[in-house]
Design a protein around this motif. Structure first.
Motif, PDB file in Angstrom:
ATOM      1  N   ILE A  23     -76.473  12.864 -69.067  1.00 16.99           N
ATOM      2  CA  ILE A  23     -76.676  11.416 -68.977  1.00 16.99           C
ATOM      3  C   ILE A  23     -75.822  10.836 -67.851  1.00 16.99           C
ATOM      4  CG2 ILE A  23     -76.455   9.227 -70.218  1.00 16.99           C
ATOM      5  CD1 ILE A  23     -76.827  10.765 -72.810  1.00 16.99           C
ATOM      6  N   PRO A  24     -76.392   9.991 -66.983  1.00 19.38           N
ATOM      7  CA  PRO A  24     -75.608   9.359 -65.910  1.00 19.38           C
ATOM      8  C   PRO A  24     -74.437   8.550 -66.472  1.00 19.38           C
ATOM      9  CG  PRO A  24     -77.956   9.044 -65.545  1.00 19.38           C
ATOM     10  CD  PRO A  24     -77.810   9.637 -66.911  1.00 19.38           C
ATOM     11  N   ILE A  25     -73.391   8.376 -65.648  1.00 17.99           N
ATOM     12  CA  ILE A  25     -72.150   7.763 -66.106  1.00 17.99           C
ATOM     13  C   ILE A  25     -72.369   6.355 -66.648  1.00 17.99           C
ATOM     14  CG2 ILE A  25     -69.872   6.948 -65.404  1.00 17.99           C
ATOM     15  CD1 ILE A  25     -70.061   9.932 -65.711  1.00 17.99           C
ATOM     16  N   TYR A  26     -73.104   5.516 -65.895  1.00 21.36           N
ATOM     17  CA  TYR A  26     -73.247   4.131 -66.365  1.00 21.36           C
ATOM     18  C   TYR A  26     -74.065   4.069 -67.650  1.00 21.36           C
ATOM     19  CZ  TYR A  26     -73.940  -0.830 -66.668  1.00 21.36           C
ATOM     20  OH  TYR A  26     -73.956  -2.120 -67.133  1.00 21.36           O
ATOM     21  N   LEU A  27     -75.112   4.895 -67.739  1.00 20.63           N
ATOM     22  CA  LEU A  27     -75.898   4.929 -68.968  1.00 20.63           C
ATOM     23  C   LEU A  27     -75.039   5.418 -70.127  1.00 20.63           C
ATOM     24  CD1 LEU A  27     -78.560   4.602 -70.415  1.00 20.63           C
ATOM     25  CD2 LEU A  27     -79.221   6.891 -69.636  1.00 20.63           C
ATOM     26  N   LEU A  28     -74.137   6.352 -69.838  1.00 24.70           N
ATOM     27  CA  LEU A  28     -73.222   6.842 -70.861  1.00 24.70           C
ATOM     28  C   LEU A  28     -72.312   5.714 -71.345  1.00 24.70           C
ATOM     29  CD1 LEU A  28     -72.680   9.570 -72.235  1.00 24.70           C
ATOM     30  CD2 LEU A  28     -70.836   9.929 -70.602  1.00 24.70           C
ATOM     31  N   HIS A  29     -71.889   4.855 -70.411  1.00 28.40           N
ATOM     32  CA  HIS A  29     -71.074   3.695 -70.780  1.00 28.40           C
ATOM     33  C   HIS A  29     -71.839   2.779 -71.740  1.00 28.40           C
ATOM     34  CE1 HIS A  29     -68.481   0.191 -70.505  1.00 28.40           C
ATOM     35  NE2 HIS A  29     -69.494  -0.517 -70.057  1.00 28.40           N
ATOM     36  N   ILE A  30     -73.115   2.559 -71.477  1.00 27.58           N
ATOM     37  CA  ILE A  30     -73.928   1.717 -72.355  1.00 27.58           C
ATOM     38  C   ILE A  30     -74.063   2.362 -73.732  1.00 27.58           C
ATOM     39  CG2 ILE A  30     -76.244   0.779 -72.723  1.00 27.58           C
ATOM     40  CD1 ILE A  30     -76.472   0.353 -69.750  1.00 27.58           C
ATOM     41  N   LEU A  31     -74.239   3.677 -73.764  1.00 29.65           N
ATOM     42  CA  LEU A  31     -74.337   4.375 -75.046  1.00 29.65           C
ATOM     43  C   LEU A  31     -73.027   4.288 -75.828  1.00 29.65           C
ATOM     44  CD1 LEU A  31     -76.355   7.582 -74.051  1.00 29.65           C
ATOM     45  CD2 LEU A  31     -77.170   5.553 -75.279  1.00 29.65           C
ATOM     46  N   ILE A  32     -71.906   4.317 -75.118  1.00 27.49           N
ATOM     47  CA  ILE A  32     -70.607   4.149 -75.775  1.00 27.49           C
ATOM     48  C   ILE A  32     -70.524   2.759 -76.412  1.00 27.49           C
ATOM     49  CG2 ILE A  32     -68.124   3.892 -75.366  1.00 27.49           C
ATOM     50  CD1 ILE A  32     -68.386   6.108 -73.255  1.00 27.49           C
ATOM     51  N   LEU A  33     -70.965   1.748 -75.672  1.00 28.27           N
ATOM     52  CA  LEU A  33     -70.958   0.386 -76.206  1.00 28.27           C
ATOM     53  C   LEU A  33     -71.883   0.261 -77.414  1.00 28.27           C
ATOM     54  CD1 LEU A  33     -70.986  -1.832 -72.972  1.00 28.27           C
ATOM     55  CD2 LEU A  33     -69.039  -1.209 -74.418  1.00 28.27           C
ATOM     56  N   ILE A  34     -73.040   0.918 -77.346  1.00 31.40           N
ATOM     57  CA  ILE A  34     -73.974   0.874 -78.479  1.00 31.40           C
ATOM     58  C   ILE A  34     -73.332   1.507 -79.718  1.00 31.40           C
ATOM     59  CG2 ILE A  34     -76.128   1.832 -79.375  1.00 31.40           C
ATOM     60  CD1 ILE A  34     -77.303   1.528 -76.569  1.00 31.40           C
ATOM     61  N   ALA A  35     -72.702   2.669 -79.529  1.00 30.32           N
ATOM     62  CA  ALA A  35     -72.049   3.334 -80.659  1.00 30.32           C
ATOM     63  C   ALA A  35     -70.906   2.489 -81.202  1.00 30.32           C
ATOM     64  CB  ALA A  35     -71.537   4.708 -80.231  1.00 30.32           C
ATOM     65  N   LEU A  36     -70.139   1.893 -80.301  1.00 30.95           N
ATOM     66  CA  LEU A  36     -68.976   1.103 -80.697  1.00 30.95           C
ATOM     67  C   LEU A  36     -69.403  -0.143 -81.464  1.00 30.95           C
ATOM     68  CD1 LEU A  36     -65.864   1.205 -80.213  1.00 30.95           C
ATOM     69  CD2 LEU A  36     -66.241  -0.422 -78.348  1.00 30.95           C
ATOM     70  N   TYR A  37     -70.302  -0.916 -80.860  1.00 29.09           N
ATOM     71  CA  TYR A  37     -70.735  -2.150 -81.503  1.00 29.09           C
ATOM     72  C   TYR A  37     -71.663  -1.876 -82.689  1.00 29.09           C
ATOM     73  CZ  TYR A  37     -68.637  -5.194 -78.016  1.00 29.09           C
ATOM     74  OH  TYR A  37     -67.734  -5.865 -77.218  1.00 29.09           O
ATOM     75  N   GLY A  38     -72.392  -0.763 -82.628  1.00 31.77           N
ATOM     76  CA  GLY A  38     -73.208  -0.394 -83.770  1.00 31.77           C
ATOM     77  C   GLY A  38     -72.359  -0.083 -84.987  1.00 31.77           C
TER      78      GLY A  38
END
Length: 322
Positions: A23-38
Motif C-alpha cells: 500500500i502506498p505511504i499516503y494511503l497507508l496514512h489514511i488507513l491508519i486514521l480509519i483504524a484509529l478513529y474507527g
C-alpha cells in the motif's frame, strides 16, 4: 452480528494486515486514521449507542491517555507500551468515577452530554495552564526509533498497531453485544424505567459501559502521541476527538455492531480527499462540503449507512424470492 459477519470482518482485518506492504505511504496514512478513529467510534458507541448516553466529551479520555503515557515516558523513562496500559486502566477508572457521579444524580440526555463536554473543557483549561504538562505549547517527544519506544521509521508498523487496537475494540464490542450486559444496555437505551422495573441495575450497567468505553478510548491518545511525536491541549482535548467518533457512529449506524467503523471507513477518506482537493485554494471549504454530506446522510438514512445497506439487501433478497 452473525457468525458469518464475524468471519468476514476477521478476514478483512487479516487481508488489511497482509497487504500493508503493498500500500502506498499516503494511503497507508489514511488507513491508519480509519483504524484509529474507527476504534474510537466503536469505543464511544458502547456508551453512546448501546446505552444511549451520548457523550460529547470523549476527548477527555483520549487526552488523559496521551498525556499520561507521554509524561511517564519523558519524566521517568517508562515505555509508552506500559504507559498505554496504564492509560487504559486509569481511563477506565476515570470513566467509572465520572459515571458514578453523573448517573447517581440521574443526569441523562442533553444534561449528560453537556456535563461530559464541560468536564472535557475543564481538562483542556487545566492542561493549558499547567507548566509541568507543557501548558499551551504542548510536549515534544524526541525521536528514538525502536519497538520498546513505540517509534518506527516505517508507517506499516504504526498501521499494525492501529489495526491491533481496532481488533481489540471490535472483539470487546462483539462480546458486549452478545452478553447479558449488552441486553441490559439495550433495555436501558429503550426505556430506563422499564429496565429498572425488570430488575436491571440501571446505574451499575451505565457505569460499567462508561468504564469500558473510556478504557478503550484512552490508548488512542497514546497512539496519537507516538505517531506524531507531539501533543498539546488542542490536539488531544479539543473538540476533534469528541465530535469525530460521535459523527462516525451516527453516520455509520448506532444500532449496528460495526456501524461506527463503517462510518469511519466512509468519512475519513472523504474528509482527507476534500482537504487535499480544496484545502489549498479555499481554506475551510472541505469542512462545508463535509457538513453537507453529513446532513444528507443523516436526513436520508436515519439509521445510518449500515441500516440503509441492510434495507437494500433485504429488499434484494425479497425480490429474488418473488
Amino acid at each position: 452480528m452473525t457468525n458469518l459477519q464475524i468471519a468476514a470482518t476477521a478476514a478483512a482485518l487479516a487481508l488489511a494486515g497482509l497487504t500493508a506492504s503493498f500500500i502506498p505511504i499516503y494511503l497507508l496514512h489514511i488507513l491508519i486514521l480509519i483504524a484509529l478513529y474507527g476504534a474510537l467510534a466503536l469505543a464511544w458507541n458502547i456508551l453512546g449507542g448501546m446505552a444511549g448516553q451520548v457523550s460529547i466529551g470523549h476527548s477527555l479520555f483520549v487526552g488523559f491517555g496521551g498525556y499520561l503515557s507521554t509524561i511517564l515516558y519523558l519524566s521517568f523513562g517508562i515505555s509508552p507500551w506500559l504507559g498505554m496500559l496504564a492509560g487504559a486502566a486509569s481511563g477506565a477508572v476515570l470513566g467509572a468515577a465520572l459515571g458514578f457521579v453523573i448517573f447517581r444524580r440521574k443526569l441523562t440526555g442533553i444534561f449528560f452530554a453537556l456535563v461530559t463536554l464541560a468536564v472535557a473543557e475543564m481538562a483542556y483549561f487545566i492542561v493549558s495552564n499547567t507548566d509541568a504538562l507543557g501548558a499551551a505549547n504542548g510536549l515534544s517527544i524526541l525521536p528514538a526509533t525502536g519497538l520498546a519506544m513505540f517509534q518506527f521509521h516505517d508507517k506499516r508498523h504504526y498501521f499494525y498497531v492501529a489495526l491491533g487496537l481496532l481488533t481489540i475494540t471490535i472483539l470487546v464490542t462483539i462480546l458486549i453485544r452478545r452478553s447479558r450486559l449488552g441486553f441490559h444496555l439495550s433495555a436501558i437505551r429503550e426505556n430506563e424505567r422499564a429496565a429498572a422495573a425488570l430488575g436491571i441495575n440501571v446505574d451499575g450497567a451505565k457505569i460499567i459501559a462508561a468504564a469500558i468505553s473510556s478504557g478503550l478510548a484512552a490508548p488512542i491518545g497514546t497512539f496519537y502521541a507516538q505517531y506524531v511525536l507531539f501533543i498539546d491541549p488542542e490536539s488531544l482535548f479539543g473538540v476533534g476527538f469528541s465530535i469525530e467518533p460521535l459523527t462516525h457512529a451516527f453516520v455509520g449506524g448506532l444500532q449496528s455492531t460495526l456501524g461506527p467503523l463503517f462510518g469511519a471507513v466512509v468519512l475519513i477518506p472523504l474528509s482527507e480527499g476534500l482537504r487535499i482537493i480544496l484545502g489549498g485554494r479555499f481554506s475551510g471549504a472541505h469542512l462545508i462540503i463535509y457538513g453537507v454530506v453529513l446532513i444528507g446522510v443523516i436526513r436520508l438514512a436515519p439509521e445510518g449507512l449500515s441500516g440503509a445497506l441492510h434495507q437494500i439487501l433485504a429488499r434484494y433478497k425479497r425480490g429474488n424470492r418473488a
